[in-house]
Design a protein around this motif. Structure first.
Motif, PDB file in Angstrom:
ATOM      1  N   SER A 147     -36.542  20.863  30.325  1.00 41.75           N
ATOM      2  CA  SER A 147     -37.412  20.674  32.504  1.00 41.75           C
ATOM      3  C   SER A 147     -37.676  22.331  32.715  1.00 41.75           C
ATOM      4  N   PRO A 148     -38.990  22.175  32.879  1.00 39.49           N
ATOM      5  CA  PRO A 148     -38.937  23.596  33.286  1.00 39.49           C
ATOM      6  C   PRO A 148     -38.418  24.399  33.798  1.00 39.49           C
ATOM      7  N   SER A 172     -28.575  14.250  31.824  1.00 41.39           N
ATOM      8  CA  SER A 172     -29.266  13.454  32.635  1.00 41.39           C
ATOM      9  C   SER A 172     -29.240  13.249  34.119  1.00 41.39           C
ATOM     10  N   ASP A 173     -28.009  13.933  34.502  1.00 36.00           N
ATOM     11  CA  ASP A 173     -27.446  13.833  35.915  1.00 36.00           C
ATOM     12  C   ASP A 173     -28.386  15.540  36.780  1.00 36.00           C
TER      13      ASP A 173
END
Length: 143
Positions: free
Chosen positions: A4-5, A37-38
């Motif tokens: 992710s950024p 994933s959370d």
């Protein structure tokens, strides 16, 4: 895990909290993160132009800092993502350093190779700790 950024300020705070012996870098061309994933941030990588002038050839980028909270495979995921992002920006080579006492397992898993020491060169002294150079390149190309 999800790449992710991440905001630079968040990455600085994360790195300051988790990195064992280096302060977060003052600047970077780009920063990426890896989350569970959370959406829990478990690692960040800062990529910039090489610190050593001889490697700053316009086609080489450097992983200047990689920090994780110890989550398994987070380092290799970040290194692989850093290479994909660097290639997308036009870089043909990505380098990273490890301390001489670190095995480089995550770098190997991400496809990096240890750069042989030409004529006895190969370790740099940063903070009085010997370091070794790793690289990954575009297949069949020279940096």
């Amino acid at each position: 895990m999800v790449i992710s950024p991440v905001a630079v300020q968040t990455a600085w705070a994360f790195s300051a909290w988790t990195h064992r012996y280096l302060a977060p870098p003052a600047a970077a061309e780009f920063v990426i993160g890896v989350q569970t994933s959370d959406t829990t941030l478990v690692g960040v990588a800062f990529v910039d132009r090489p610190a050593f002038w001889a490697f700053d050839d316009g086609s080489t980028a450097e992983v200047v800092c990689l920090s994780t909270d110890g989550t398994p495979n987070a380092c290799s995921a970040l290194l692989g993502a850093a290479w994909r992002a660097a290639r997308a920006e036009g870089y043909r080579r990505l380098i990273a350093y490890t301390r001489v006492d670190e095995p480089g397992t995550s770098l190997c898993a991400a496809g990096f190779r240890l750069v042989p020491s030409p004529l006895g060169w190969g370790t740099s002294r940063s903070g009085h700790v010997a370091r070794v150079l790793w690289e990954i390149r575009v297949a069949g190309g020279r940096a």
